[in-house]
Write a protein that holds these residues in place. Sequence first.
Motif, short mmCIF file in Angstrom:
data_model
loop_
_atom_site.label_atom_id
_atom_site.label_comp_id
_atom_site.label_asym_id
_atom_site.label_seq_id
_atom_site.Cartn_x
_atom_site.Cartn_y
_atom_site.Cartn_z
N HIS A 192 -7.88 4.06 -2.01
CA HIS A 192 -6.68 4.00 -2.87
C HIS A 192 -5.50 3.46 -2.09
CE1 HIS A 192 -4.20 4.88 -6.32
NE2 HIS A 192 -3.31 5.42 -5.50
N HIS B 71 -2.03 0.50 -2.59
CA HIS B 71 -1.29 -0.40 -3.49
C HIS B 71 -0.83 -1.64 -2.74
CE1 HIS B 71 -0.53 2.64 -6.80
NE2 HIS B 71 -0.89 3.44 -5.80
N HIS C 279 -4.52 7.04 -11.52
CA HIS C 279 -3.96 8.24 -10.89
C HIS C 279 -4.25 9.45 -11.77
CE1 HIS C 279 -1.46 5.02 -9.07
NE2 HIS C 279 -1.57 5.77 -7.99
N HIS D 56 -5.61 11.26 -6.06
CA HIS D 56 -4.83 12.49 -5.90
C HIS D 56 -5.55 13.74 -6.41
CE1 HIS D 56 -1.77 9.99 -4.32
NE2 HIS D 56 -1.69 9.28 -5.43
N ASP E 284 -2.93 5.38 0.06
CA ASP E 284 -1.87 5.36 -0.95
C ASP E 284 -0.57 4.74 -0.44
OD1 ASP E 284 -0.92 5.63 -3.53
OD2 ASP E 284 -0.10 7.64 -3.17
#
Length: 440
Positions: free
Chosen positions: A73, A75, A232, A271, A322
């Motif tokens: 995960h 971005h 998410h 998460h 993340d």
Amino acid sequence: MTLYRAAVVDTPGDPFAGEPADALAADQDGGVLVRAGIILARGPFGSLHAEYPDEPVTELSGGMLLPGFVDTHVHYPQIRAIGGLGMPLLDWLERCALPEESRLADPAYADVVAREFLDGLLACGTTTALVFGSHFAPAVDVLFTEAEARGLNVTAGLVLSDRILREDLLCTPERALAESRDLIERWHGKGRLRYAVTPRFSLSASEEILAVCMELVQDVPGGRDDIWFTSHLNENLAEVAAVADLFPGSDHYLGTYHQHGLVNDRSVFAHNVHASDKELALMGEAGAWAAHCPTSNSALGSGLFPLRRHVEHGVSVALGSDVGAGTGLFLPKEGLQAYFMQQLLGGEGLPLTPVHLLYLATRAGALALGLADRVGDFTPGKDFDAVWLRPADGSTYAVNLAHAADTTDALARTFALATPADVAGVWVRGQQVGPEKALT
Ligand code: GUN
Ligand code: ZN
């Protein structure tokens, strides 16, 4: 062919399933024989060298050779937005992340960001990643183009939102369908690239756009069944409450995805800090994965990840950086923070061994992405994706490795002390891609 000589360490087994030590494979003076990017043999250097005396040997002395890290995960549009401390999730999104994500509307800007992001992954030893893309299709094209050029294993997609987000990041369900289909056609299954259907989160997704996601996952032209899904879930209490208000018909947050057929063994949810038992049971039955993002959860004050409850419900877990809520791309740092957080949970925590940490940073991620037959450990037949961590002479990390009692102890010291500056070599499918340090 090349015979790499190193302290070779990986986790072909599952430390959550039995004795952690049984999951580890380690050769202090080990060898990995690689032909055309594929691992042909692995074992003690002496016996491999005796069997293949004519093959050139690459000495990787000092430190340890690990499988390339797998980040489940991260971005891409947030590589320039790390370090926004002092805010909970929704404020951080509004003030730090989303203004930067808007800039990727410009493909030239996106191109520079994609290079920074992918070079950053490689510099940190990450060779496989599930990447949250951009809200802009041309920026996703750029990501795939640059990932292909670097030989990275990247699964990514167009990020979809149609409400409650900055206006310039929204799209209609119709456009989401058309643009995603186009990207799937052009990129899914091309070399090491794959597509992931990626609604940002249910807070910014209507029922209509979630229905589009189901269509994309299920009705892939050509009948392919290996499109991934990621989003998410249960990150922050204010977010969870807002989702409950927006979806009064759903039992829980996971239900907003589940009612659209989006919870299965090709789903990775980031998460899941505030998961209910019902949601965990559903994820366990479905074989869905949780991407645990420890530095992000700490930085945003999201909470302490209930790893023990995930394991008890049969929910598998891998690691995510993340970035940009997380504090960097180096997966061992996430491993260390995961360890800290389980310690802080006291009796509710699940004590993690160094073997767990390596597994979480490598093979668990490969399993989460359905790529465990190709990457995640050094079993013969798999791609030679590897990272060589070698501390500078005289550094505290070097001193500690020199005094490690055994491989597990050396791994513990690695998770405690290694930084990206210790990445001395990275290989994807047998090609060394970085960093520009001379091999010893
Ligand atoms: N939830 C929705 N978007 C995001 C994001 O960009 N980062 C994190 N940590 N959580 C999110
Ligand atoms: Zn995220």
